[in-house]
Design a protein around this motif. Sequence first.
Motif, PDB file in Angstrom:
ATOM      1  N   HIS A  73      37.976  52.159  45.635  1.00 12.57           N
ATOM      2  CA  HIS A  73      36.577  52.690  45.304  1.00 12.57           C
ATOM      3  C   HIS A  73      36.297  53.077  43.813  1.00 12.57           C
ATOM      4  N   ILE A  74      37.499  53.693  43.343  1.00 12.32           N
ATOM      5  CA  ILE A  74      37.750  54.171  41.923  1.00 12.32           C
ATOM      6  C   ILE A  74      37.634  52.842  41.047  1.00 12.32           C
ATOM      7  N   ILE A  75      38.388  51.846  41.350  1.00 16.94           N
ATOM      8  CA  ILE A  75      38.319  50.557  40.618  1.00 16.94           C
ATOM      9  C   ILE A  75      36.729  49.931  40.482  1.00 16.94           C
ATOM     10  N   GLY A  76      36.093  49.934  41.721  1.00 18.08           N
ATOM     11  CA  GLY A  76      34.738  49.618  41.772  1.00 18.08           C
ATOM     12  C   GLY A  76      33.826  50.479  40.832  1.00 18.08           C
ATOM     13  N   SER A  77      34.128  51.650  40.999  1.00 20.44           N
ATOM     14  CA  SER A  77      33.007  52.752  40.188  1.00 20.44           C
ATOM     15  C   SER A  77      33.254  52.406  38.808  1.00 20.44           C
ATOM     16  N   TYR A  78      34.462  52.186  38.162  1.00 24.02           N
ATOM     17  CA  TYR A  78      34.788  52.167  36.889  1.00 24.02           C
ATOM     18  C   TYR A  78      34.454  50.764  36.262  1.00 24.02           C
ATOM     19  N   THR A  79      34.193  49.874  37.201  1.00 22.72           N
ATOM     20  CA  THR A  79      33.950  48.271  36.761  1.00 22.72           C
ATOM     21  C   THR A  79      32.163  48.256  37.093  1.00 22.72           C
ATOM     22  N   MET A  80      31.396  49.162  37.298  1.00 26.35           N
ATOM     23  CA  MET A  80      30.114  48.976  37.832  1.00 26.35           C
ATOM     24  C   MET A  80      29.274  48.760  36.803  1.00 26.35           C
ATOM     25  N   VAL A  87      40.941  43.641  35.229  1.00 24.72           N
ATOM     26  CA  VAL A  87      41.523  42.173  35.496  1.00 24.72           C
ATOM     27  C   VAL A  87      42.886  42.108  34.851  1.00 24.72           C
ATOM     28  N   HIS A  88      43.029  42.495  33.620  1.00 24.93           N
ATOM     29  CA  HIS A  88      44.303  42.433  33.015  1.00 24.93           C
ATOM     30  C   HIS A  88      45.304  43.393  33.509  1.00 24.93           C
ATOM     31  N   ALA A  89      44.718  44.457  34.273  1.00 23.15           N
ATOM     32  CA  ALA A  89      45.706  45.734  34.810  1.00 23.15           C
ATOM     33  C   ALA A  89      46.083  44.900  36.283  1.00 23.15           C
ATOM     34  N   GLY A  90      45.624  43.813  36.767  1.00 27.70           N
ATOM     35  CA  GLY A  90      46.250  43.329  37.890  1.00 27.70           C
ATOM     36  C   GLY A  90      45.538  43.761  39.003  1.00 27.70           C
ATOM     37  N   VAL A  91      44.307  44.243  39.065  1.00 28.60           N
ATOM     38  CA  VAL A  91      43.624  44.829  40.226  1.00 28.60           C
ATOM     39  C   VAL A  91      43.028  43.666  41.345  1.00 28.60           C
ATOM     40  N   ILE A  92      42.762  42.453  40.856  1.00 24.21           N
ATOM     41  CA  ILE A  92      42.359  41.526  41.780  1.00 24.21           C
ATOM     42  C   ILE A  92      43.365  41.046  42.888  1.00 24.21           C
ATOM     43  N   PRO A  93      44.476  40.862  42.729  1.00 25.60           N
ATOM     44  CA  PRO A  93      45.447  40.623  43.866  1.00 25.60           C
ATOM     45  C   PRO A  93      45.333  41.513  45.088  1.00 25.60           C
ATOM     46  N   PRO A  94      45.564  42.864  44.720  1.00 20.87           N
ATOM     47  CA  PRO A  94      45.531  43.747  45.963  1.00 20.87           C
ATOM     48  C   PRO A  94      44.350  43.841  46.469  1.00 20.87           C
ATOM     49  N   LEU A  95      43.020  43.524  45.550  1.00 13.39           N
ATOM     50  CA  LEU A  95      41.758  44.031  46.286  1.00 13.39           C
ATOM     51  C   LEU A  95      41.615  42.431  47.089  1.00 13.39           C
ATOM     52  N   VAL A 122      35.130  44.511  48.490  1.00  9.79           N
ATOM     53  CA  VAL A 122      34.199  43.595  48.284  1.00  9.79           C
ATOM     54  C   VAL A 122      33.329  43.989  46.981  1.00  9.79           C
ATOM     55  N   ARG A 123      33.034  45.364  47.317  1.00 13.95           N
ATOM     56  CA  ARG A 123      32.131  46.062  46.275  1.00 13.95           C
ATOM     57  C   ARG A 123      32.916  45.884  44.815  1.00 13.95           C
ATOM     58  N   ALA A 124      34.096  46.184  44.792  1.00 14.00           N
ATOM     59  CA  ALA A 124      34.834  46.169  43.497  1.00 14.00           C
ATOM     60  C   ALA A 124      34.829  44.629  42.825  1.00 14.00           C
ATOM     61  N   LEU A 125      35.286  43.597  43.874  1.00 17.47           N
ATOM     62  CA  LEU A 125      35.317  42.398  43.321  1.00 17.47           C
ATOM     63  C   LEU A 125      33.873  41.756  42.996  1.00 17.47           C
ATOM     64  N   GLY A 126      32.656  42.223  43.816  1.00 17.13           N
ATOM     65  CA  GLY A 126      31.578  41.919  43.552  1.00 17.13           C
ATOM     66  C   GLY A 126      31.109  42.213  41.925  1.00 17.13           C
ATOM     67  N   HIS A 127      31.567  43.814  41.591  1.00 11.70           N
ATOM     68  CA  HIS A 127      31.354  43.929  40.139  1.00 11.70           C
ATOM     69  C   HIS A 127      31.981  43.105  39.223  1.00 11.70           C
ATOM     70  N   LEU A 128      33.513  42.817  39.511  1.00  8.14           N
ATOM     71  CA  LEU A 128      34.004  42.043  38.559  1.00  8.14           C
ATOM     72  C   LEU A 128      33.544  40.492  38.368  1.00  8.14           C
ATOM     73  N   ALA A 129      32.955  40.049  39.522  1.00 10.11           N
ATOM     74  CA  ALA A 129      32.453  38.865  39.448  1.00 10.11           C
ATOM     75  C   ALA A 129      31.005  38.846  38.622  1.00 10.11           C
ATOM     76  N   THR A 130      30.472  39.806  38.221  1.00 11.53           N
ATOM     77  CA  THR A 130      29.027  39.912  37.670  1.00 11.53           C
ATOM     78  C   THR A 130      29.145  39.648  36.209  1.00 11.53           C
ATOM     79  N   TYR A 131      30.332  39.832  35.661  1.00 11.79           N
ATOM     80  CA  TYR A 131      30.448  39.598  34.299  1.00 11.79           C
ATOM     81  C   TYR A 131      31.188  38.119  34.065  1.00 11.79           C
ATOM     82  N   ALA A 132      30.367  37.634  32.756  1.00  8.41           N
ATOM     83  CA  ALA A 132      30.981  36.128  32.498  1.00  8.41           C
ATOM     84  C   ALA A 132      32.419  36.308  32.060  1.00  8.41           C
TER      85      ALA A 132
END
Length: 612
Positions: A102-109, A119-127, A144-154
Amino acid sequence: MDKGSPDCPYPGCFFCVMKEGNPSKRRASLLKFFRELPSQDDDGQVLPISGLWNTAMAHPNDPEFIELGIFECMAALIWKGLKNRRWLSHDQNIYIPYYAAHIIGSYTMNVEEFADMAVHAGVIPPLVELLRGRLTWVEQRVAVRALGHLATYAITFPSVASHGEILELSMQLATSSLEIVYTHFYQYVDRRLSYHCDLLTRGMGGVEMESRKAEEWASQLQCWSLQLINCFAFKPEFLQSICKPEFVAKLPGMWGGLVNENSPAGIGLLRTICHHKLGRGPVASCSSGVIDSLCNIARSSDDWQYMAIDCLLWLLQDPTTCLKVSDKVLPTLIDLAEITTLGDHKKLGDSIVSVLEEYMQSSGTGRNSISSRTKEEIGELLASRQRLKWEKNMPKEDLHIKHAAALVVKLEGNSLFSSGDISNASSKYSEALALCPMRSKKERVVLYSNRAQCHLLLQQPLAAISDATRALCLHTPVNRHARSLWRRAQAYDMLGLAKESLLDAILFINEFSQSTDPDLSLRQNKVPDYAERLVKKQMRAAWLFKEAAIKHGGVRCEGDGDGDVCGQESDDSEWETASESDIGKDDLGDDVDDDDDFERTNRHIKASIKDM
């Protein structure tokens, strides 16, 4: 790590560190805290994590923790929970993977730079592992919330897309999320995991509150999965994977329910798919139910109505899809042609008319086929536009004569209606519409709405939806004419379309409660019983978990015997249909002429129909 306050039982307490007044010491202590926390096995670790969660929710754009390694710390904690089940089951550590994701998702929102650092910190594999369901649906929701935020940016989407399983997992989750939450939590009250209950209600509610929040979270799980898929749908190379017939056919039914009205859900994804030529083909070739659903949403009170209209326009403009959809799409767009502004969409009706005119011209060249009836209706629509231009130059006296003539015919229709001659009354309203000046929108709203009521009594729900929609498009503001909302709600009920009927009925109640009619004010804007009955009926029929409950059985409470069910009520025969409910002058106050007599007669005729 250094000791905190002498009164604090936890070494290196996060809260003590946050009280440090010296900025450089605070920064150094936080850096050490984030670096060492994943390797510690002390009790009470959930307390600083929940504190970080609160901070992330309140200040998602604050860079302080981002620069000090919070993403690396959260990723490590998720991995620890996945790999070390003994640690996970100790103390209250079961909460930590949820909070970390949840913290990852909030800070990448909101901030692209933060997402890149995550992404460079390696959050995607555990998510991704949480998304697989390695823990529970609660962790899937925040993953899925956090990954959705990460997928939003080019800048970060390629990193998300490089994990090929994310799209497939999201599609599976969007399809099965409601069933998962129902069977793993909602259905068996006495089997609910205590930490799920605590997260849902923050310890402030009982079973009823847990159930309501579970429904909300299930909707979010589905909608956030669709949002993640939507990020892929903007890229043509992924459309083939997304546009599987069995998946596309289910999208109109993924609407988020009333608990998640801020998400476009399935219709949002359909709009993205239809925006690209590669997506329009599969949509047009899918089962006719998808096009039917788009037409229904376009003629409804759905907040995302304009998205459905966009889909219909694009499908009709595409030479490769227009022939497959024209028989359903053209009548719908004709009904919507007089809409003016819909939210931020200005002159939407002009755009619809332009597309219809273009299609009409192409049919003349033999490129498109069109039925004679539809061609006639488009011709009438275009002629009405020309009439509007002519009326601008007509003397006011002539306009008054036309208006008076239309009123006379309307009164004849009312008289026929009063005598029970519904069919000829409908014809009179049609005649009055042909005479009525195009600029007399208020009178035309009444005529369309009255004709819609005739169609209801003649058991012609499709025609009633058409006329009620035309009245609602003409009304100012759009979709706010109470009588037409109620009539369309009844028509959709006759067709068994619970969601559309529900949305119209709710908006009708909203308009009713805000009425300035003095009679209604005296009654303290009480919600009419017939409207309340219809809303209750449709809320049961459109219940988010209804399919899962039918498939797996009702909600079991502790101590229930086999077959005992609690929760949602079944749709009993005691509930009268909307088309049979009483409706009268005091129920529907309006300032249109003769509409009160119309309603009194309507009540009498429906009573006669029930007796028959």
